[in-house]
Scaffold this active site. Structure first.
Site, PDB file in Angstrom:
ATOM      1  CD  GLU A 187      -6.529  -8.659  11.551  1.00 57.03           C
ATOM      2  OE1 GLU A 187      -6.055  -7.776  10.830  1.00 57.03           O
ATOM      3  OE2 GLU A 187      -6.427  -8.639  12.795  1.00 57.03           O
ATOM      4  NE  ARG A 207      -2.006  -2.226   3.301  1.00 55.61           N
ATOM      5  CZ  ARG A 207      -2.428  -2.648   4.486  1.00 55.61           C
ATOM      6  NH1 ARG A 207      -3.588  -2.239   4.962  1.00 55.61           N
ATOM      7  NH2 ARG A 207      -1.683  -3.473   5.210  1.00 55.61           N
ATOM      8  CB  ALA A 226      42.311  44.428  -3.460  1.00 57.40           C
TER       9      ALA A 226
HETATM   10  C1  UD1 Z   1      -2.128  -5.941  11.834  1.00 58.75           C
HETATM   11  C2  UD1 Z   1      -3.046  -6.744  12.730  1.00 58.75           C
HETATM   12  C3  UD1 Z   1      -4.279  -5.902  13.070  1.00 58.75           C
HETATM   13  C4  UD1 Z   1      -3.839  -4.600  13.717  1.00 58.75           C
HETATM   14  C5  UD1 Z   1      -2.789  -3.868  12.879  1.00 58.75           C
HETATM   15  C6  UD1 Z   1      -2.191  -2.743  13.679  1.00 58.75           C
HETATM   16  C7  UD1 Z   1      -2.805  -9.118  12.143  1.00 58.75           C
HETATM   17  C8  UD1 Z   1      -3.380 -10.262  11.420  1.00 58.75           C
HETATM   18  N1  UD1 Z   1      -3.459  -7.955  12.055  1.00 58.75           N
HETATM   19  O1  UD1 Z   1      -2.828  -5.679  10.635  1.00 58.75           O
HETATM   20  O2  UD1 Z   1      -5.145  -6.606  13.943  1.00 58.75           O
HETATM   21  O3  UD1 Z   1      -4.958  -3.776  13.939  1.00 58.75           O
HETATM   22  O4  UD1 Z   1      -1.712  -4.751  12.499  1.00 58.75           O
HETATM   23  O5  UD1 Z   1      -1.311  -1.958  12.917  1.00 58.75           O
HETATM   24  O6  UD1 Z   1      -1.791  -9.277  12.813  1.00 58.75           O
HETATM   25  N2  UD1 Z   1       4.411  -8.860   8.525  1.00 58.75           N
HETATM   26  C9  UD1 Z   1       5.390  -9.838   8.433  1.00 58.75           C
HETATM   27  N3  UD1 Z   1       5.103 -11.008   7.809  1.00 58.75           N
HETATM   28  C10 UD1 Z   1       3.886 -11.277   7.295  1.00 58.75           C
HETATM   29  C11 UD1 Z   1       2.881 -10.277   7.391  1.00 58.75           C
HETATM   30  C12 UD1 Z   1       3.180  -9.084   8.016  1.00 58.75           C
HETATM   31  O7  UD1 Z   1       6.505  -9.622   8.916  1.00 58.75           O
HETATM   32  O8  UD1 Z   1       3.717 -12.372   6.757  1.00 58.75           O
HETATM   33  C13 UD1 Z   1       4.740  -7.594   9.196  1.00 58.75           C
HETATM   34  C14 UD1 Z   1       4.618  -6.385   8.298  1.00 58.75           C
HETATM   35  O9  UD1 Z   1       5.875  -6.091   7.702  1.00 58.75           O
HETATM   36  C15 UD1 Z   1       4.198  -5.296   9.245  1.00 58.75           C
HETATM   37  C16 UD1 Z   1       3.477  -6.031  10.350  1.00 58.75           C
HETATM   38  O10 UD1 Z   1       3.822  -7.388  10.229  1.00 58.75           O
HETATM   39  O11 UD1 Z   1       5.302  -4.595   9.811  1.00 58.75           O
HETATM   40  C17 UD1 Z   1       1.965  -5.882  10.273  1.00 58.75           C
HETATM   41  O12 UD1 Z   1       1.532  -6.377   9.010  1.00 58.75           O
HETATM   42  P1  UD1 Z   1       0.409  -5.607   8.202  1.00 58.75           P
HETATM   43  O13 UD1 Z   1       0.205  -6.364   6.937  1.00 58.75           O
HETATM   44  O14 UD1 Z   1       0.699  -4.174   8.122  1.00 58.75           O
HETATM   45  O15 UD1 Z   1      -0.835  -5.897   9.159  1.00 58.75           O
HETATM   46  P2  UD1 Z   1      -2.157  -5.053   9.286  1.00 58.75           P
HETATM   47  O16 UD1 Z   1      -3.051  -5.387   8.146  1.00 58.75           O
HETATM   48  O17 UD1 Z   1      -1.842  -3.636   9.501  1.00 58.75           O
HETATM   49 CA    CA Z   2       0.022  -2.404   9.493  1.00 54.45          CA
END
Ligand code: UD1
Ligand code: CA
Length: 462
Positions: free
Chosen positions: A154, A15, A422
């Site tokens: 979620e 995103r 100068a």
């Molecule tokens: C997540 C939470 C959500 C919360 C939100 C807060 C879950 C399923 N959801 O959603 O409940 O409200 O954060 O900001 O946990 N990442 C990995 N590996 C993966 C997927 C993600 O390392 O396979 C890391 C991403 O780099 C990121 C973090 O985890 O730093 C959160 O992932 P993101 O996809 O942003 O989760 P959200 O949809 O924001």
């Molecule tokens: Ca996030």
């Protein structure tokens, strides 16, 4: 009780629509994930594991040895990400704090509060929650009738009723380390995104009869998860406000905090005044009683006490007490300006030491030079330091006078107390107390101006 940290940073951050991996996007000049590791360090985690995947080398390259790493080769969800840390932390006894690399505004005080609650209540987990007027995109906290946390849903799995819940999961948690890794084994990917959600651990622990508590923060900024550039700008504004507030409470006057940009790493002494458009970056240290700005950018520089800098750019420079710089000066790496010195308008200094009380008041370039104290460098005088292949040094002794528009062709030395007339182009050394003149003698033709005008006019009409 030992405290461990896990930071999730393996996602790409689609995103963000960027070639830069999400957690490396800077907030107030520092990559987001760096803010989170700083907070963990402030809290004093015994070990911190960063889960890397997308951009693993870049993230590791940036963080270096301030953390340990676990690779998540395929991004199958936040729960799957945490599982990758089992090889590193699985055997540890204690509390594990999990935060996301995209929540740069969490604070050590809040994490401490969560750990305290966890210990007081002997809970299996504590999660950080916040109330958001627009909770879209976040996981919702579902509580049972008695108010206890039951599970997290979620956004994409929400029923309309669940979507209406305004209490959100901030993505920051404390877990009993052993119970965390045991529960993760029970997480499945049967949900809208077919991912292994870390958030399911909350429901699993509840089902096992563990107490799972919410720690609610009033400061919604702490819960801000940066998923796109709109949130990135919000995080920037919040972080900036925090940094500026801390500086102001430390005795710094900021005329307009909305237009003053200070990185977390900068130190500023009391009674210093910052005018709008001031940007202070890197390991900059500014003394007390300074006046900086307007429109001034200072990067990784050291300024003493009582320094004035107006409308100027300083990069890896050192400026002594009571010196003044600008308006419109450019101090480049290795510029070392003595106390009480004056660097005036349109002056550029690079890799040059200038002694106490030396003045370079207008339109000069001083590069690769050692200039003594109380030297006066006239308007437009420059060091000619580069022959197209190599840089050469210029040395100028104390109390000497360099006239306007002088070229000092390096390598060259001007002795103490010398006087360079100068307009001279100096190509060989000038001794102590000597005077040097190196320009054509002037010729005056008496009354010739009128004759010249007549001749020129005639030429024009022909
Ligand atoms: C997540 C939470 C959500 C919360 C939100 C807060 C879950 C399923 N959801 O959603 O409940 O409200 O954060 O900001 O946990 N990442 C990995 N590996 C993966 C997927 C993600 O390392 O396979 C890391 C991403 O780099 C990121 C973090 O985890 O730093 C959160 O992932 P993101 O996809 O942003 O989760 P959200 O949809 O924001
Ligand atoms: Ca996030």
């Amino acid at each position: 009780m030992n405290i461990y940290g896990i930071i999730l940073a393996a996602g790409q951050g689609k995103r963000m629509k960027s070639k830069l991996y999400k957690v490396l996007h800077p907030v107030c000049g520092q990559p987001m994930v760096g803010h989170v590791t700083d907070t963990f360090a402030e809290l004093g985690t015994a070990r911190t594991v960063v889960i890397v995947g997308h951009g693993a080398e870049a993230v590791k390259g940036y963080l270096g040895d301030c953390a340990e790493y676990a690779l998540q080769a395929e991004q199958l969800g936040t729960g799957h990400a945490v599982m990758q840390a089992e090889a590193v932390l699985g055997e540890e006894e204690g509390i594990t704090i999990i935060a996301c690399g995209d929540t740069p505004l969490i604070t050590a005080e809040t994490l401490q509060g969560m750990v305290r609650l966890m210990q007081e209540k002997q809970a299996g987990a504590v999660m950080l929650t916040a109330r958001m007027s627009n909770p879209f995109g976040y996981g919702r906290v579902i509580r049972s009738d008695d108010g206890a946390v039951q599970r997290i849903v979620e956004q994409k799995d929400c029923s309309p009723e669940e979507a209406a819940v305004q209490e959100i999961n901030a993505g920051t948690y404390c877990f009993d380390n052993r119970k965390l890794f045991a529960a993760l084994k029970l997480v499945t990917n049967s949900n809208a995104q077919q991912e292994y959600y870390l958030t399911d651990v909350v429901g699993i622990l509840r089902g096992q009869g563990e107490a799972v508590l919410a720690y609610s923060t009033q400061d919604t900024a702490e819960a801000l998860g940066v998923n796109d550039r709109v949130a990135l700008a919000e995080a920037e504004q919040e972080m900036r406000a925090r940094i500026n507030r801390k500086a102001m409470l430390g005795g710094v006057t900021i005329i307009d905090p909305q237009q003053t940009y200070i990185e977390k790493t900068v130190q500023i002494g009391p009674d210093t005044v910052l005018y709008p458009g001031t940007i202070l970056k890197g390991d900059t240290v500014i003394g007390r009683d300074c006046v900086i700005g307007p429109n001034t950018e200072v990067t990784s520089s050291q300024l003493g006490d009582g320094v004035t800098v107006k409308q100027s750019v300083l990069l890896e420079a050192v400026v002594g007490n009571e010196a003044s710089v600008g308006p419109f000066a450019y101090l480049r790496p290795g510029a070392n300006i003595g106390a009480y010195a004056k660097i005036g308008d349109f002056v550029e200094i690079k890799n040059a030491t200038l002694g106490e009380g030396t003045k370079v008041s207008h339109l000069s370039y001083v590069g690769d030079a050692k200039v003594g104290s109380n030297v006066n460098i006239g308007c437009g005088a420059i060091t000619v330091n580069y022959d197209g292949f190599r840089k050469h040094m210029t040395e100028i002794g104390d109390d000497s006078f360099i006239g306007s528009n002088v070229n000092l062709v390096a390598p060259v030395k001007i002795g103490k107390g010398a006087f360079v007339v100068a307009g001279s182009t100096i190509t060989s050394d000038v001794g102590e107390n000597d005077m040097a003149v190196a320009r054509e003698r002037q010729v005056v033709k008496t009354g010739y101006a009128e004759e010249l005008r007549v001749r020129l006019k005639k030429g024009k009409s022909e």
